[in-house]
Design a protein around this motif. Structure first.
Motif, PDB file in Angstrom:
ATOM      1  N   LYS A 177       0.664  -1.503  -0.188  1.00 59.03           N
ATOM      2  CA  LYS A 177       0.439  -0.129  -0.065  1.00 59.03           C
ATOM      3  C   LYS A 177       0.842   1.777  -0.043  1.00 59.03           C
ATOM      4  N   PRO A 178       0.512   2.612  -0.816  1.00 58.62           N
ATOM      5  CA  PRO A 178       1.392   3.353  -0.292  1.00 58.62           C
ATOM      6  C   PRO A 178       1.294   3.794   1.193  1.00 58.62           C
ATOM      7  N   SER A 179       2.880   4.316   0.810  1.00 59.67           N
ATOM      8  CA  SER A 179       3.057   4.570   2.543  1.00 59.67           C
ATOM      9  C   SER A 179       2.859   6.548   2.419  1.00 59.67           C
ATOM     10  N   PRO A 180       2.545   6.375   3.880  1.00 62.90           N
ATOM     11  CA  PRO A 180       2.003   7.872   4.111  1.00 62.90           C
ATOM     12  C   PRO A 180       2.942   8.745   4.784  1.00 62.90           C
ATOM     13  N   TRP A 181       4.124   8.588   4.346  1.00 60.40           N
ATOM     14  CA  TRP A 181       5.381   8.578   5.040  1.00 60.40           C
ATOM     15  C   TRP A 181       6.409   9.468   4.662  1.00 60.40           C
ATOM     16  N   PRO A 182       6.792  10.755   4.221  1.00 58.82           N
ATOM     17  CA  PRO A 182       8.101  11.158   3.185  1.00 58.82           C
ATOM     18  C   PRO A 182       9.031  10.034   4.195  1.00 58.82           C
ATOM     19  N   ALA A 183      10.167   9.780   2.417  1.00 54.79           N
ATOM     20  CA  ALA A 183      11.571   9.144   3.170  1.00 54.79           C
ATOM     21  C   ALA A 183      12.755   9.698   2.660  1.00 54.79           C
ATOM     22  N   GLN A 184      13.933   9.675   2.867  1.00 53.11           N
ATOM     23  CA  GLN A 184      15.101  10.028   2.262  1.00 53.11           C
ATOM     24  C   GLN A 184      16.170   8.596   2.710  1.00 53.11           C
ATOM     25  N   TYR A 185      17.447   9.150   1.981  1.00 52.39           N
ATOM     26  CA  TYR A 185      18.590   8.438   1.954  1.00 52.39           C
ATOM     27  C   TYR A 185      19.648   8.832   2.486  1.00 52.39           C
ATOM     28  N   ALA A 186      20.813   8.158   2.840  1.00 56.60           N
ATOM     29  CA  ALA A 186      21.301   8.871   3.103  1.00 56.60           C
ATOM     30  C   ALA A 186      22.814   8.444   3.008  1.00 56.60           C
ATOM     31  N   LEU A 187      23.592   7.910   2.345  1.00 58.82           N
ATOM     32  CA  LEU A 187      25.241   7.238   1.998  1.00 58.82           C
ATOM     33  C   LEU A 187      26.410   7.608   2.687  1.00 58.82           C
ATOM     34  N   ASP A 188      26.701   6.793   3.383  1.00 58.03           N
ATOM     35  CA  ASP A 188      27.924   7.122   4.202  1.00 58.03           C
ATOM     36  C   ASP A 188      28.944   6.425   4.121  1.00 58.03           C
ATOM     37  N   ILE A 194      17.830   4.710   5.597  1.00 57.97           N
ATOM     38  CA  ILE A 194      16.811   4.738   5.123  1.00 57.97           C
ATOM     39  C   ILE A 194      15.959   5.478   5.868  1.00 57.97           C
ATOM     40  N   VAL A 195      15.433   6.822   5.760  1.00 64.24           N
ATOM     41  CA  VAL A 195      14.794   7.166   7.252  1.00 64.24           C
ATOM     42  C   VAL A 195      13.595   8.246   6.770  1.00 64.24           C
ATOM     43  N   PHE A 196      12.675   7.372   7.181  1.00 64.62           N
ATOM     44  CA  PHE A 196      11.254   7.349   6.956  1.00 64.62           C
ATOM     45  C   PHE A 196      10.621   8.506   7.741  1.00 64.62           C
ATOM     46  N   GLN A 197       9.836   9.413   7.627  1.00 69.38           N
ATOM     47  CA  GLN A 197       9.076  10.376   8.549  1.00 69.38           C
ATOM     48  C   GLN A 197       8.177  10.464   9.361  1.00 69.38           C
ATOM     49  N   ALA A 198       8.149  10.078  10.536  1.00 69.07           N
ATOM     50  CA  ALA A 198       7.006   8.829  11.099  1.00 69.07           C
ATOM     51  C   ALA A 198       6.506   9.631  11.891  1.00 69.07           C
ATOM     52  N   ARG A 226      19.601  -2.861  10.013  1.00 63.73           N
ATOM     53  CA  ARG A 226      19.492  -1.967  12.294  1.00 63.73           C
ATOM     54  C   ARG A 226      18.556  -0.685  11.980  1.00 63.73           C
ATOM     55  N   LEU A 227      17.389  -1.277  13.300  1.00 64.66           N
ATOM     56  CA  LEU A 227      16.230  -0.110  13.153  1.00 64.66           C
ATOM     57  C   LEU A 227      16.495   0.909  14.646  1.00 64.66           C
ATOM     58  N   THR A 228      15.824   1.860  14.684  1.00 65.64           N
ATOM     59  CA  THR A 228      16.104   3.050  15.538  1.00 65.64           C
ATOM     60  C   THR A 228      14.968   4.148  15.364  1.00 65.64           C
ATOM     61  N   ILE A 229      14.321   3.979  16.114  1.00 69.33           N
ATOM     62  CA  ILE A 229      12.721   4.800  15.978  1.00 69.33           C
ATOM     63  C   ILE A 229      12.557   5.837  17.583  1.00 69.33           C
ATOM     64  N   ASP A 230      12.313   7.304  16.448  1.00 67.27           N
ATOM     65  CA  ASP A 230      12.627   7.986  17.738  1.00 67.27           C
ATOM     66  C   ASP A 230      10.790   8.944  17.929  1.00 67.27           C
ATOM     67  N   ALA A 231      10.980  10.320  18.361  1.00 61.72           N
ATOM     68  CA  ALA A 231       9.079  10.666  18.355  1.00 61.72           C
ATOM     69  C   ALA A 231       8.653  11.199  16.563  1.00 61.72           C
ATOM     70  N   GLU A 232       9.444  11.453  15.960  1.00 62.20           N
ATOM     71  CA  GLU A 232       9.422  11.771  15.003  1.00 62.20           C
ATOM     72  C   GLU A 232       9.974  10.730  13.106  1.00 62.20           C
ATOM     73  N   SER A 233      10.537  10.165  13.591  1.00 59.75           N
ATOM     74  CA  SER A 233      11.386   9.415  12.210  1.00 59.75           C
ATOM     75  C   SER A 233      11.336   7.763  12.648  1.00 59.75           C
ATOM     76  N   LEU A 234      11.973   7.084  11.707  1.00 60.96           N
ATOM     77  CA  LEU A 234      12.159   5.452  11.990  1.00 60.96           C
ATOM     78  C   LEU A 234      12.851   5.190  10.727  1.00 60.96           C
ATOM     79  N   ARG A 235      13.659   4.877  11.206  1.00 60.77           N
ATOM     80  CA  ARG A 235      15.794   4.945  10.456  1.00 60.77           C
ATOM     81  C   ARG A 235      15.809   3.232  10.400  1.00 60.77           C
ATOM     82  N   LEU A 236      16.471   2.919   9.670  1.00 62.09           N
ATOM     83  CA  LEU A 236      16.995   2.123   9.217  1.00 62.09           C
ATOM     84  C   LEU A 236      18.844   1.808   8.231  1.00 62.09           C
ATOM     85  N   SER A 237      19.704   1.107   9.359  1.00 58.57           N
ATOM     86  CA  SER A 237      20.435   1.235   9.017  1.00 58.57           C
ATOM     87  C   SER A 237      21.515   0.180   7.719  1.00 58.57           C
ATOM     88  N   THR A 238      21.628   0.215   7.051  1.00 60.10           N
ATOM     89  CA  THR A 238      22.414  -1.117   6.389  1.00 60.10           C
ATOM     90  C   THR A 238      23.318  -1.193   5.467  1.00 60.10           C
TER      91      THR A 238
END
Length: 260
Positions: A177-188, A194-198, A226-238
């Motif tokens: 289903k379409p995501s309700p969350w804007p998303a962006q990624y950062a390459l290091d 991969i960060v989802f504004q949630a 690796r999953l981390t969640i805070d009050a504003e976002s969900l992040r996956l690091s891989t």
């Protein structure tokens, strides 16, 4: 499950074809099924490739992961009829040694929307043919194929097909289903975040999350996410995959596992 528009990619196929190519046993029993018992002019009907997969074996998603080949369907349709791309259901993860593959086990329906032309004549019959190919794997992989057909009467009104209703219901439930969350990624370097504004996501309900990329080489499929969640976002690091030039956008599926 959610669909995130985040990527295109290159095809990198690596698989082992077993020595059982001449084995008469089929590891996938395939058939064409229809959501309707008849079609109407100017309508769209869902036709599915129904695959019963031998226990312990699996077929592949649109991105097979570290090895394998996606199932393909070539259609032969009456004049004016058109077929959509496969509407891929949510895949499973299949760990094979150091590899991570994406695919299906047990039973799966791969739906395709068939558009019926407005010029179709009631009283006739639509013969829908498909040449399907797939790779089915356990410890080894076997390429299989089948030529399939289904005939549907053309009628002024559509008639449901009760025998397949539950299979198509499950296929719909497995669609992203379409995501309700804007998303962006950062390459290091070799790490991808991969960060989802949630905002408002209840972190206590989320047990785990996994991102299935559509591109085959952008992420290291077997690497932990690796999953981390805070009050504003969900992040996956891989880990970054083998792609030489990382794309500007990613596409894939974000799957959340929640507490009931």
């Amino acid at each position: 499950m959610y669909l995130l528009r985040l990527l295109p990619a290159l095809l990198a196929l690596l698989f082992s074809v077993g020595a059982l190519a001449n084995d008469p046993q089929r590891y996938v029993q395939a058939a064409l099924i229809s959501e309707q018992a008849s079609v109407t002019p100017g309508s769209t009907v869902l036709v599915g490739l129904h695959m019963k997969i031998h226990p312990g074996w699996h077929t592949y998603w649109r991105n097979p992961g570290d090895s394998g080949i996606a199932t393909t369907i070539e259609w032969t349709l009456p004049e004016g009829y058109k077929a959509s791309d496969i509407q891929w259901p949510l895949p499973e993860r299949h760990a094979v040694g150091p590899l991570m593959n994406y695919g299906y086990s047990g039973e799966v329906v791969l739906p395709v929307a068939i558009t019926v032309p407005a010029t179709a004549s009631p009283g006739g019959t639509a013969r829908i043919e498909a040449f399907a190919t797939w790779l089915v794997c356990e410890a080894i992989c076997i390429p299989e194929e089948d030529r399939l057909a289904i005939e549907l009467p053309v009628a002024p009104t559509a008639t449901p097909a009760p025998a397949t209703a539950d299979m198509f219901r499950q296929a719909r439930e497995a669609q992203p289903k379409p995501s309700p969350w804007p998303a962006q990624y950062a390459l290091d370097g070799q790490r991808v975040d991969i960060v989802f504004q949630a905002p408002g996501l209840d972190r206590n309900r989320v047990l785990d999350a996994y991102f299935f990329p559509y591109g085959e080489t952008v992420l290291e499929h077997a690497a932990p996410q690796r999953l981390t969640i805070d009050a504003e976002s969900l992040r996956l690091s891989t880990a970054k995959g083998t792609v030489q030039s990382f794309p500007e956008t990613l596409e894939g599926l974000l799957v959340l596992e929640e507490r009931l």
